[in-house]
Design an enzyme around this catalytic site. Sequence first.
Site, PDB file in Angstrom:
ATOM      1  N   HIS A 307      -0.037  -4.932   7.389  1.00 46.67           N
ATOM      2  CA  HIS A 307       0.780  -3.881   7.998  1.00 46.67           C
ATOM      3  C   HIS A 307       1.496  -4.453   9.212  1.00 46.67           C
ATOM      4  O   HIS A 307       0.960  -5.278   9.929  1.00 46.67           O
ATOM      5  CB  HIS A 307      -0.112  -2.708   8.444  1.00 46.67           C
ATOM      6  N   ASP A 364      -1.719   2.517   1.416  1.00 47.24           N
ATOM      7  CA  ASP A 364      -1.373   2.492  -0.017  1.00 47.24           C
ATOM      8  C   ASP A 364      -2.474   1.913  -0.897  1.00 47.24           C
ATOM      9  O   ASP A 364      -2.359   1.979  -2.124  1.00 47.24           O
ATOM     10  CB  ASP A 364      -0.086   1.676  -0.210  1.00 47.24           C
TER      11      ASP A 364
HETATM   12  C1  SDX Z   1       3.670   1.155   4.413  1.00 46.43           C
HETATM   13  O1  SDX Z   1       5.531   0.691   8.984  1.00 46.43           O
HETATM   14  C2  SDX Z   1       4.761   1.601   8.552  1.00 46.43           C
HETATM   15  O2  SDX Z   1       4.202   2.371   9.286  1.00 46.43           O
HETATM   16  C3  SDX Z   1       4.674   1.680   7.019  1.00 46.43           C
HETATM   17  C4  SDX Z   1       3.653   2.662   6.439  1.00 46.43           C
HETATM   18  C5  SDX Z   1       4.025   4.105   6.765  1.00 46.43           C
HETATM   19  O3  SDX Z   1       3.107   4.940   6.804  1.00 46.43           O
HETATM   20  O4  SDX Z   1       5.257   4.383   6.846  1.00 46.43           O
HETATM   21  O5  SDX Z   1       2.360   2.385   6.979  1.00 46.43           O
HETATM   22  C6  SDX Z   1       3.596   2.569   4.911  1.00 46.43           C
HETATM   23  O6  SDX Z   1       4.749   0.689   4.142  1.00 46.43           O
HETATM   24  C7  SDX Z   1       2.406   0.346   4.326  1.00 46.43           C
HETATM   25  C8  SDX Z   1       2.662  -1.132   3.862  1.00 46.43           C
HETATM   26  C9  SDX Z   1       2.762  -1.120   2.332  1.00 46.43           C
HETATM   27  N1  SDX Z   1       3.178  -2.449   1.843  1.00 46.43           N
HETATM   28  C10 SDX Z   1       2.341  -3.271   1.208  1.00 46.43           C
HETATM   29  O7  SDX Z   1       1.148  -3.038   1.040  1.00 46.43           O
HETATM   30  C11 SDX Z   1       2.991  -4.566   0.685  1.00 46.43           C
HETATM   31  C12 SDX Z   1       2.092  -5.764   0.982  1.00 46.43           C
HETATM   32  N2  SDX Z   1       2.097  -6.001   2.449  1.00 46.43           N
HETATM   33  C13 SDX Z   1       3.112  -6.854   2.954  1.00 46.43           C
HETATM   34  O8  SDX Z   1       4.162  -7.234   2.208  1.00 46.43           O
HETATM   35  C14 SDX Z   1       3.203  -6.931   4.476  1.00 46.43           C
HETATM   36  O9  SDX Z   1       1.927  -6.963   4.981  1.00 46.43           O
HETATM   37  C15 SDX Z   1       4.004  -5.857   5.171  1.00 46.43           C
HETATM   38  C16 SDX Z   1       5.369  -5.707   4.586  1.00 46.43           C
HETATM   39  C17 SDX Z   1       3.300  -4.538   5.091  1.00 46.43           C
HETATM   40  C18 SDX Z   1       4.128  -6.251   6.648  1.00 46.43           C
HETATM   41  O10 SDX Z   1       4.904  -7.371   6.683  1.00 46.43           O
HETATM   42  P1  SDX Z   1       5.219  -8.119   8.076  1.00 46.43           P
HETATM   43  O11 SDX Z   1       4.707  -7.359   9.246  1.00 46.43           O
HETATM   44  O12 SDX Z   1       6.667  -8.489   8.070  1.00 46.43           O
HETATM   45  O13 SDX Z   1       4.304  -9.390   7.994  1.00 46.43           O
HETATM   46  P2  SDX Z   1       4.729 -10.730   7.288  1.00 46.43           P
HETATM   47  O14 SDX Z   1       5.343 -10.439   5.947  1.00 46.43           O
HETATM   48  O15 SDX Z   1       5.522 -11.514   8.271  1.00 46.43           O
HETATM   49  O16 SDX Z   1       3.295 -11.391   7.040  1.00 46.43           O
HETATM   50  C19 SDX Z   1       2.642 -12.144   8.076  1.00 46.43           C
HETATM   51  C20 SDX Z   1       1.795 -13.179   7.328  1.00 46.43           C
HETATM   52  C21 SDX Z   1       2.610 -14.030   6.354  1.00 46.43           C
HETATM   53  O17 SDX Z   1       1.920 -15.264   6.168  1.00 46.43           O
HETATM   54  P3  SDX Z   1       2.397 -16.544   7.072  1.00 46.43           P
HETATM   55  O18 SDX Z   1       3.887 -16.700   6.876  1.00 46.43           O
HETATM   56  O19 SDX Z   1       2.012 -16.202   8.507  1.00 46.43           O
HETATM   57  O20 SDX Z   1       1.590 -17.693   6.500  1.00 46.43           O
HETATM   58  O21 SDX Z   1       0.832 -12.490   6.508  1.00 46.43           O
HETATM   59  C22 SDX Z   1       1.097 -12.765   5.124  1.00 46.43           C
HETATM   60  C23 SDX Z   1       2.512 -13.280   5.048  1.00 46.43           C
HETATM   61  O22 SDX Z   1       2.687 -14.135   3.926  1.00 46.43           O
HETATM   62  N3  SDX Z   1       0.926 -11.501   4.407  1.00 46.43           N
HETATM   63  C24 SDX Z   1       0.361 -11.372   3.214  1.00 46.43           C
HETATM   64  C25 SDX Z   1       0.378  -9.999   2.945  1.00 46.43           C
HETATM   65  N4  SDX Z   1       0.953  -9.348   3.958  1.00 46.43           N
HETATM   66  C26 SDX Z   1       1.295 -10.283   4.867  1.00 46.43           C
HETATM   67  N5  SDX Z   1      -0.145 -12.282   2.365  1.00 46.43           N
HETATM   68  C27 SDX Z   1      -0.662 -11.804   1.204  1.00 46.43           C
HETATM   69  N6  SDX Z   1      -0.691 -10.497   0.870  1.00 46.43           N
HETATM   70  C28 SDX Z   1      -0.194  -9.576   1.714  1.00 46.43           C
HETATM   71  N7  SDX Z   1      -0.214  -8.284   1.391  1.00 46.43           N
END
Ligand code: SDX
Length: 428
Positions: A307, A364
């Site tokens: 998140h 989710d």
């Molecule tokens: C919602 O904003 C809100 O409040 C949203 C929400 C709401 O109520 O409105 O809470 C609802 O959207 C919840 C999130 C639902 N999405 C997912 O579950 C999709 C999977 N999660 C991700 O794609 C990710 O965690 C995000 C999009 C939620 C957050 O992305 P960020 O903050 O941009 O973080 P990032 O992509 O920069 O990740 C940081 C690191 C990365 O690795 P490094 O580059 O540091 O090596 O964490 C890794 C990412 O690769 N990472 C994951 C991951 N999420 C982040 N690796 C594997 N699986 C994951 N799910």
Amino acid sequence: MAESAEIILDGKSYPFPVIEGTEHEKAIDIAKLRDLTGYVTLDSGYKNTGATKSAITFLDGEEGILRYRGYPIEQLAEQSSFIEVAYLLIYGKLPTQAELDDFSHQITKHTLVHEDVRKIFDGFPSAAHPMAILSSLICSLTAFYPESVAPDLSKEEIDLNVIRLMAKISTIAAWTYKNNMGHPLNYPRNDLDYCSNFLYMMFSFPTEKYEIDTRIVSALNKLLILHADHEQNCSTSTVRLVGSANASLYGSVSAGINALWGPLHGGANQEVLEMLQAIQRDGGDTSKFIAKAKDKNDSFRLMGFGHRVYKNFDPRAKIIKKAADEVLAALGIDDPLLKIAQELEQAALTDQYFIERKLYPNVDFYSGIIYRAIGIPTEMFTVMFALGRLPGWIAQWKEMRENKEPIGRPRQIYTGETERNYVAIDQR
Ligand code: SDX
């Protein structure tokens, strides 16, 4: 003496005011940065940028705190109803019994949609994704209520638009499901409460009376409450940005629905279920999928994990996980996908990759298990998220308008070609 921030640019010092919120969050107010220095800030994804001041929802990502208008989400999920929480978010206070009865009654009175809406449904292919239909039909409300587009609406006119939207989205959402299934549409009933009426419109058949199950109604109320607002997330920021151009509430929310549909945002609940089904089809080896999620060369992500703000457990995920156990036990359902989800969660929470990145289950991760248990198909999961998030979108749009916030228009840093002259085609 209020704190201030000092920026030194080209040897010159510039002081900027620091503001502090009621929960002691602090921000550097850079409203005059470009006028004073010629510089702008750059913050891809707005990870460090506050877009507004808001009194609606507070969340603390480090502590896993979420409150609507100061009330903890745990208390609202256990003691309130979705329509009462909608009133709280939109009007800023818990309603008296009379206010709640009137709000509920007004919504009930407006659940019917214009018969021409059915004609629009008929135009969609039956395989159309319900979110495509939902965003289109919510935007179509500007056609049925053209007066809603006026930028200078009175309080009463805005309240009527709010009631119409809260009421009609439930009918339209249920009809997207019926349209997708090729079933006859059910008209709303005025003798049922909001959640019961939605379930009736979703699952009733002319040939088979749908029995309202209070346990399912209670679970749906809780799920919608947990999704009702979440401060400046992607879809809410979209609603605010579109609304800041004096676009109508219906048009702004339609844009928010499309942002929510994104698989990284609200679309994740559908992706989680499909991920769990893929793991089940693959034999249930969760360690294989944990490895894929960690592999930078693999585009696979553990959907429902991580998140932008929560670097601790999403408080909503905790409540939904507990509710999933309760609903499945109450309904006598033994869903193998729940076991896979629990194994996946345990594996991730003990793995350094997820621990280092503070990746926890989000709202989710378990919600789809409950939707599935109450009979809602996977493609409808994000529609359910939109149904829940609507009061938050409305409250945020209203606050932005009441605070007379300016049209949103971010700046950029240009990195393209510098000036060059046009070249005739035969000279290229
Ligand atoms: C919602 O904003 C809100 O409040 C949203 C929400 C709401 O109520 O409105 O809470 C609802 O959207 C919840 C999130 C639902 N999405 C997912 O579950 C999709 C999977 N999660 C991700 O794609 C990710 O965690 C995000 C999009 C939620 C957050 O992305 P960020 O903050 O941009 O973080 P990032 O992509 O920069 O990740 C940081 C690191 C990365 O690795 P490094 O580059 O540091 O090596 O964490 C890794 C990412 O690769 N990472 C994951 C991951 N999420 C982040 N690796 C594997 N699986 C994951 N799910």
